[in-house]
Design an enzyme around this catalytic site. Structure first.
Site, PDB file in Angstrom:
ATOM      1  N   LYS A  30       0.777  -1.247  -0.113  1.00 33.71           N
ATOM      2  CA  LYS A  30       0.029  -0.086   0.026  1.00 33.71           C
ATOM      3  C   LYS A  30       0.999   1.300  -0.318  1.00 33.71           C
ATOM      4  O   LYS A  30       1.934   1.040   0.489  1.00 33.71           O
ATOM      5  CB  LYS A  30      -0.989   0.070   1.293  1.00 33.71           C
ATOM      6  CG  LYS A  30      -2.130   0.957   1.090  1.00 33.71           C
ATOM      7  CD  LYS A  30      -3.354   0.281   0.315  1.00 33.71           C
ATOM      8  CE  LYS A  30      -4.369   1.087   0.189  1.00 33.71           C
ATOM      9  NZ  LYS A  30      -5.543   0.167  -0.324  1.00 33.71           N
ATOM     10  N   ASP A  82      -7.071   4.145  -4.550  1.00 26.39           N
ATOM     11  CA  ASP A  82      -7.817   4.189  -3.221  1.00 26.39           C
ATOM     12  C   ASP A  82      -8.414   5.412  -2.953  1.00 26.39           C
ATOM     13  O   ASP A  82      -8.800   6.329  -3.892  1.00 26.39           O
ATOM     14  CB  ASP A  82      -6.663   3.612  -1.982  1.00 26.39           C
ATOM     15  CG  ASP A  82      -7.243   3.337  -0.885  1.00 26.39           C
ATOM     16  OD1 ASP A  82      -7.878   2.153  -0.627  1.00 26.39           O
ATOM     17  OD2 ASP A  82      -7.588   4.073   0.113  1.00 26.39           O
TER      18      ASP A  82
HETATM   19  P1  NDP Z   1     -13.062   7.724  -2.822  1.00 26.59           P
HETATM   20  O1  NDP Z   1     -11.883   8.751  -2.638  1.00 26.59           O
HETATM   21  O2  NDP Z   1     -13.598   7.510  -4.434  1.00 26.59           O
HETATM   22  O3  NDP Z   1     -14.068   8.128  -1.794  1.00 26.59           O
HETATM   23  C1  NDP Z   1     -13.986   8.268  -0.664  1.00 26.59           C
HETATM   24  C2  NDP Z   1     -15.350   8.551   0.014  1.00 26.59           C
HETATM   25  O4  NDP Z   1     -15.146   8.617   1.436  1.00 26.59           O
HETATM   26  C3  NDP Z   1     -15.721  10.245  -0.045  1.00 26.59           C
HETATM   27  O5  NDP Z   1     -17.127  10.046  -0.070  1.00 26.59           O
HETATM   28  C4  NDP Z   1     -15.009  10.649   1.209  1.00 26.59           C
HETATM   29  O6  NDP Z   1     -15.722  11.852   1.442  1.00 26.59           O
HETATM   30  C5  NDP Z   1     -15.459   9.479   2.159  1.00 26.59           C
HETATM   31  N1  NDP Z   1     -14.247   9.986   3.281  1.00 26.59           N
HETATM   32  C6  NDP Z   1     -12.930   9.665   3.240  1.00 26.59           C
HETATM   33  N2  NDP Z   1     -12.416  10.140   4.426  1.00 26.59           N
HETATM   34  C7  NDP Z   1     -13.286  10.330   5.068  1.00 26.59           C
HETATM   35  C8  NDP Z   1     -13.205  10.696   6.452  1.00 26.59           C
HETATM   36  N3  NDP Z   1     -12.047  10.772   7.135  1.00 26.59           N
HETATM   37  N4  NDP Z   1     -14.548  10.849   7.179  1.00 26.59           N
HETATM   38  C9  NDP Z   1     -15.592  10.584   6.403  1.00 26.59           C
HETATM   39  N5  NDP Z   1     -15.719  10.359   5.215  1.00 26.59           N
HETATM   40  C10 NDP Z   1     -14.283  10.239   4.452  1.00 26.59           C
HETATM   41  O7  NDP Z   1     -12.492   6.597  -2.323  1.00 26.59           O
HETATM   42  P2  NDP Z   1     -12.829   4.964  -2.383  1.00 26.59           P
HETATM   43  O8  NDP Z   1     -14.393   4.822  -2.676  1.00 26.59           O
HETATM   44  O9  NDP Z   1     -11.960   4.227  -3.526  1.00 26.59           O
HETATM   45  O10 NDP Z   1     -12.572   4.444  -1.082  1.00 26.59           O
HETATM   46  C11 NDP Z   1     -13.400   4.077   0.038  1.00 26.59           C
HETATM   47  C12 NDP Z   1     -12.984   3.147   0.720  1.00 26.59           C
HETATM   48  O11 NDP Z   1     -12.854   2.018   0.378  1.00 26.59           O
HETATM   49  C13 NDP Z   1     -11.629   3.357   1.470  1.00 26.59           C
HETATM   50  O12 NDP Z   1     -11.549   2.749   2.713  1.00 26.59           O
HETATM   51  C14 NDP Z   1     -10.620   2.466   0.546  1.00 26.59           C
HETATM   52  O13 NDP Z   1      -9.660   2.088   1.166  1.00 26.59           O
HETATM   53  C15 NDP Z   1     -11.711   1.370   0.370  1.00 26.59           C
HETATM   54  N6  NDP Z   1     -11.351   0.474  -0.576  1.00 26.59           N
HETATM   55  C16 NDP Z   1     -11.306   1.082  -2.038  1.00 26.59           C
HETATM   56  C17 NDP Z   1     -10.948   0.278  -3.031  1.00 26.59           C
HETATM   57  C18 NDP Z   1     -11.073   0.757  -4.574  1.00 26.59           C
HETATM   58  O14 NDP Z   1     -10.862   0.105  -5.528  1.00 26.59           O
HETATM   59  N7  NDP Z   1     -11.202   2.071  -4.856  1.00 26.59           N
HETATM   60  C19 NDP Z   1     -10.725  -1.168  -3.019  1.00 26.59           C
HETATM   61  C20 NDP Z   1     -11.350  -1.846  -1.621  1.00 26.59           C
HETATM   62  C21 NDP Z   1     -11.437  -0.754  -0.677  1.00 26.59           C
HETATM   63  P3  NDP Z   1     -14.824  13.229   1.152  1.00 26.59           P
HETATM   64  O15 NDP Z   1     -15.092  13.391  -0.243  1.00 26.59           O
HETATM   65  O16 NDP Z   1     -15.958  14.199   2.070  1.00 26.59           O
HETATM   66  O17 NDP Z   1     -13.442  13.183   1.603  1.00 26.59           O
HETATM   67  O1  2IT Z   2      -8.019  -1.628  -0.776  1.00 22.93           O
HETATM   68  C1  2IT Z   2      -8.017  -2.092  -1.843  1.00 22.93           C
HETATM   69  O2  2IT Z   2      -7.923  -3.144  -1.972  1.00 22.93           O
HETATM   70  C2  2IT Z   2      -7.593  -1.078  -3.070  1.00 22.93           C
HETATM   71  N1  2IT Z   2      -7.564   0.032  -2.755  1.00 22.93           N
HETATM   72  C3  2IT Z   2      -7.737  -1.588  -4.358  1.00 22.93           C
HETATM   73  C4  2IT Z   2      -6.236  -2.139  -4.607  1.00 22.93           C
HETATM   74  C5  2IT Z   2      -5.812  -2.711  -5.923  1.00 22.93           C
HETATM   75  O3  2IT Z   2      -4.693  -2.807  -6.208  1.00 22.93           O
HETATM   76  O4  2IT Z   2      -6.639  -2.395  -6.845  1.00 22.93           O
END
Ligand code: NDP
Ligand code: 2IT
Length: 450
Positions: free
Chosen positions: A129, A169
């Site tokens: 990561k 992420d």
């Molecule tokens: P994005 O940046 O697309 O969206 C993040 C969302 O979470 C936004 O709505 C944001 O609000 C909110 N957020 C972020 N930080 C905070 C906080 N401290 N408190 C409240 N809300 C918060 O990210 P993703 O959708 O990609 O990621 C979301 C989660 O999913 C993370 O935990 C990530 O690690 C996990 N994840 C992502 C994957 C992926 O493929 N993208 C795969 C597996 C897991 P705001 O805009 O106001 O900051």
């Molecule tokens: O938390 C996660 O699994 C991710 N942000 C996706 C990682 C990836 O390599 O697609």
């Protein structure tokens, strides 16, 4: 809770000593080690080979300065990280997070979790990561580009298609991956699958954008069906966040017959009894990069409540936390239980505090832990790597079918592992054990080099 195994107790004590104050990392390690009590008791070879003490120490950890020039000509300095945690079963694989809360503890917890998640996918990917405390909010495209170019100038020395393959992420989506990929290609003069989540015109996989949210719903549907003879059909769903994971979780949950009544961002949450209008959310978040509070200006039947934790007081059958770590605490869990929630599945990484998980367990709520439930994103990243290696591309339907298959398998592997070790229905333990076993055996087979 104290560890019963003296081996696990001593490993955890050492982790605490070596990583003082890193609360997210310690939280993630503790949960996995608690799940391994029965495993180390039954199979002494893990202790004999020092597997757990090796597993909790990253193979390599890089921290670097990222200097860039903002639109006013002022020099800015951020801190960049890449933690290459474990390469026993494949090249390091995991996302990059850009958020002001990023520090060594956050990146290490995410990298540690990634080891087990990636193992659960059944695909050959190790755990890693990275990220930076750079805040993309309010930055121009030019500023984001200059940051990404500076970040990649250092990161490029440590990654590669067969070494370490980053992806998105929080704060890293298609725009950032494009800038990062462009800079890597320029520095190395090679066009390889060094990043995933790439644009569809330059090596990206169809369905990668949708994969984490879709996968979360495929997992949840299987969990509901197997453990409760239930499904999404006719259920009220609450989804925190409104980013990549939340948006496509909404889309699939709706397709499967659920009604998503609330979504949020870090400012607050919107509630819409008619079902959230996803086209409006997509326009706000994917196009305008606006706040979720704007939703009520476009959908007057909806209400906005400032503060993001209140979302858990919205009555629902299924809750999908898809924002960030520790966003769902004991109070939130109790509110969900009081309103009759039947299932919680984690789209975000470690969104539920240990106290919240205990509340769900005590009240018989089905609980799908992040490592299993959100593995669809990285699984599809691994499918992108395969397509890049073949210099070929599958159709959306082909990738989606593979993703669904993978999520159903992950559920059953976690479910079966929990049963095998006498903790039936505990998918937290099951996911940790199933993910661990494959990595541990690979580490033993490869000797004590790392
Ligand atoms: P994005 O940046 O697309 O969206 C993040 C969302 O979470 C936004 O709505 C944001 O609000 C909110 N957020 C972020 N930080 C905070 C906080 N401290 N408190 C409240 N809300 C918060 O990210 P993703 O959708 O990609 O990621 C979301 C989660 O999913 C993370 O935990 C990530 O690690 C996990 N994840 C992502 C994957 C992926 O493929 N993208 C795969 C597996 C897991 P705001 O805009 O106001 O900051
Ligand atoms: O938390 C996660 O699994 C991710 N942000 C996706 C990682 C990836 O390599 O697609």
């Amino acid at each position: 809770m104290a560890f019963q195994s003296p081996y696990l107790a001593s490993v955890y004590e050492q982790v605490e000593k070596r990583n003082p104050g890193e609360k997210e990392f310690l939280q993630a390690v503790r949960e996995v080690l608690e799940s391994l009590e029965l495993v180390v008791a039954k199979e002494p070879e893990f202790e004999a080979n020092g597997v757990i003490e090796r597993l909790v120490e990253p193979e390599r950890q890089i921290q670097f300065r990222v200097s860039w020039v903002d639109d006013n000509g002022k020099v800015q300095v951020n801190r960049g990280y890449r933690v290459q945690f474990n390469s026993a079963i494949g090249p390091y694989k995991g996302g990059l997070r850009l958020h002001p809360s990023v520090n060594a503890s956050v990146i290490k917890f995410l990298g540690f979790e990634q080891i087990f998640k990636n193992s659960l996918t059944g695909l050959p990917i190790g755990g890693g990561k990275g990220g930076s405390d750079f805040d993309p909010k309010g930055k121009s495209d030019g500023e984001v580009m200059r940051f990404c170019q500076s970040f990649m100038t250092e990161l490029s020395k440590h990654i590669g298609a067969d070494t370490d393959v980053p992806a998105g992420d929080i704060g890293v989506g298609a725009r950032e991956i494009g800038y990062l990929f462009g800079q890597y290609k320029r520095l190395r003069n090679e066009f390889t699958g060094v990043l995933t989540g790439k644009g569809l015109t330059y090596g990206g996989s169809l369905a990668r954008t949708e994969a984490t949210g879709y996968g979360l719903c495929y997992f949840t549907e299987e969990m509901l069906s197997c453990m409760k003879k239930e499904s999404f059909r006719g259920k009220r769903v609450v989804i925190s966040g409104s980013g990549n994971v939340a948006i496509y979780a909404n889309q699939k949950a709706t397709e499967l017959g659920g009604k998503v009544v609330a979504m949020s961002d870090s400012g607050g949450y919107v509630y819409d009894e008619n079902g959230i209008d996803l086209a409006v959310v997509k326009q706000l978040k994917e196009v305008e990069r606006a706040r979720i509070s704007e939703y009520v200006k476009r959908v007057p039947t909806a209400t906005y409540t400032p503060g993001c934790k209140g979302i858990w007081t919205v009555p629902c059958d299924i809750a999908l936390p898809c924002a960030t770590q520790n966003e769902l605490d004991e109070e939130g869990a109790k509110a969900l239980v009081a309103n009759g929630v039947i299932a919680v599945a984690e789209g975000a990484n470690m969104p539920s505090t240990p106290e919240a998980v205990a509340v769900f367990r005590q009240n018989g709520v089905l609980f799908g832990p992040a490592k299993a439930a959100n593995a669809g994103g990285v699984a599809t990243s691994a499918l992108e790597m395969s397509q890049n290696s073949m210099r070929y591309g599958w159709t959306f339907a082909e990738v989606d079918a593979k993703l669904k298959d993978i999520m159903v398998n992950i559920f059953h592997n976690a479910y079966d592992a929990a049963e095998k070790y006498g903790d039936a229905g505990n998918l937290v333990a099951g996911a940790n054990i199933a993910g661990f076993e494959k990595v541990a055996r690979a580490m033993i087979a490869q000797g004590i080099a790392y």
